[in-house]
Design a protein around this motif. Sequence first.
Motif, PDB file in Angstrom:
ATOM      1  N   ARG A   2      25.852  29.993  39.262  1.00 49.73           N
ATOM      2  CA  ARG A   2      25.390  30.923  38.088  1.00 49.73           C
ATOM      3  C   ARG A   2      26.671  31.195  37.228  1.00 49.73           C
ATOM      4  N   ARG A   3      26.136  31.348  35.948  1.00 49.17           N
ATOM      5  CA  ARG A   3      27.142  31.617  35.160  1.00 49.17           C
ATOM      6  C   ARG A   3      27.491  33.166  34.944  1.00 49.17           C
ATOM      7  N   PHE A   4      28.442  33.926  34.250  1.00 49.84           N
ATOM      8  CA  PHE A   4      28.721  35.089  34.163  1.00 49.84           C
ATOM      9  C   PHE A   4      29.509  35.655  33.019  1.00 49.84           C
ATOM     10  N   GLU A   5      29.439  36.802  32.717  1.00 45.55           N
ATOM     11  CA  GLU A   5      30.450  37.264  31.681  1.00 45.55           C
ATOM     12  C   GLU A   5      31.256  38.178  32.245  1.00 45.55           C
ATOM     13  N   VAL A   6      32.356  38.539  31.883  1.00 47.28           N
ATOM     14  CA  VAL A   6      33.400  39.400  32.362  1.00 47.28           C
ATOM     15  C   VAL A   6      33.268  40.756  31.433  1.00 47.28           C
ATOM     16  N   VAL A   7      32.695  41.949  32.430  1.00 44.52           N
ATOM     17  CA  VAL A   7      32.614  43.106  31.584  1.00 44.52           C
ATOM     18  C   VAL A   7      33.801  44.040  31.698  1.00 44.52           C
ATOM     19  N   GLU A   8      34.791  43.665  32.624  1.00 40.00           N
ATOM     20  CA  GLU A   8      36.099  44.418  32.449  1.00 40.00           C
ATOM     21  C   GLU A   8      36.854  43.783  33.584  1.00 40.00           C
ATOM     22  N   TRP A   9      38.198  43.471  33.065  1.00 32.16           N
ATOM     23  CA  TRP A   9      39.164  42.719  34.008  1.00 32.16           C
ATOM     24  C   TRP A   9      39.920  44.008  34.690  1.00 32.16           C
ATOM     25  N   LEU A  10      40.014  43.599  35.803  1.00 30.75           N
ATOM     26  CA  LEU A  10      40.708  44.749  36.491  1.00 30.75           C
ATOM     27  C   LEU A  10      42.125  44.319  36.784  1.00 30.75           C
TER      28      LEU A  10
END
Length: 196
Positions: free
Chosen positions: A82-90
């Motif tokens: 699946r593809r994703f989008e980063v919401v927030e880098w930790l």
Amino acid sequence: MFPLGSVLFPAMPLPLRVFEDRYLQMLQDVLARESAEFGVVLIERGHEVGGGEQRFSTGTVAQVVEVGPADGFVSLVAQGGRRFEVVEWLPDDPYPRALVRLLPALEWDEQWRDRRDEVEELVRVTMARISEFEEQRWSSTIGLADEPLAALWQLAAIAPVGAYDQVSLLQATSVEGLLDAVATATQEAAELRLPD
């Protein structure tokens, strides 16, 4: 998360040599989970080794399918999903981590079959022509999956375009958009890399 100098597409294999301590720890943590998955994003600036790189926010989930020891590193093969989008880098702890949201899967319709065949021919002919002048990662005769959507992602992955163009392809929101983007990027690559 595993930032790399290349783009992973759905339905594509990802062979890796893991040797950095932080990624060996990540692999240990990943393999302890039933899903054995991690995220892959393209490095925008910086290097794969050592950290401190800047990363693109669109990526692909990679599922570990094979792992084994090698001389001085761990060898693994993962499969793009699946593809994703980063919401927030930790904060790295010790490896890169992020909160992500999955992107909607593209929906195949047989109405796109002829267009997909046209784009595939364009990609393969362009790959063959470019291979006369420079070495290519993929052969122009490489086989694609029988499942249409998997084959479409594989076609995007083998298209003879640069990594930044590949990130744009990975961000496609429709089959039509992906086909058009693959065709356009392939034509532009041919114009830039082939003699007149």
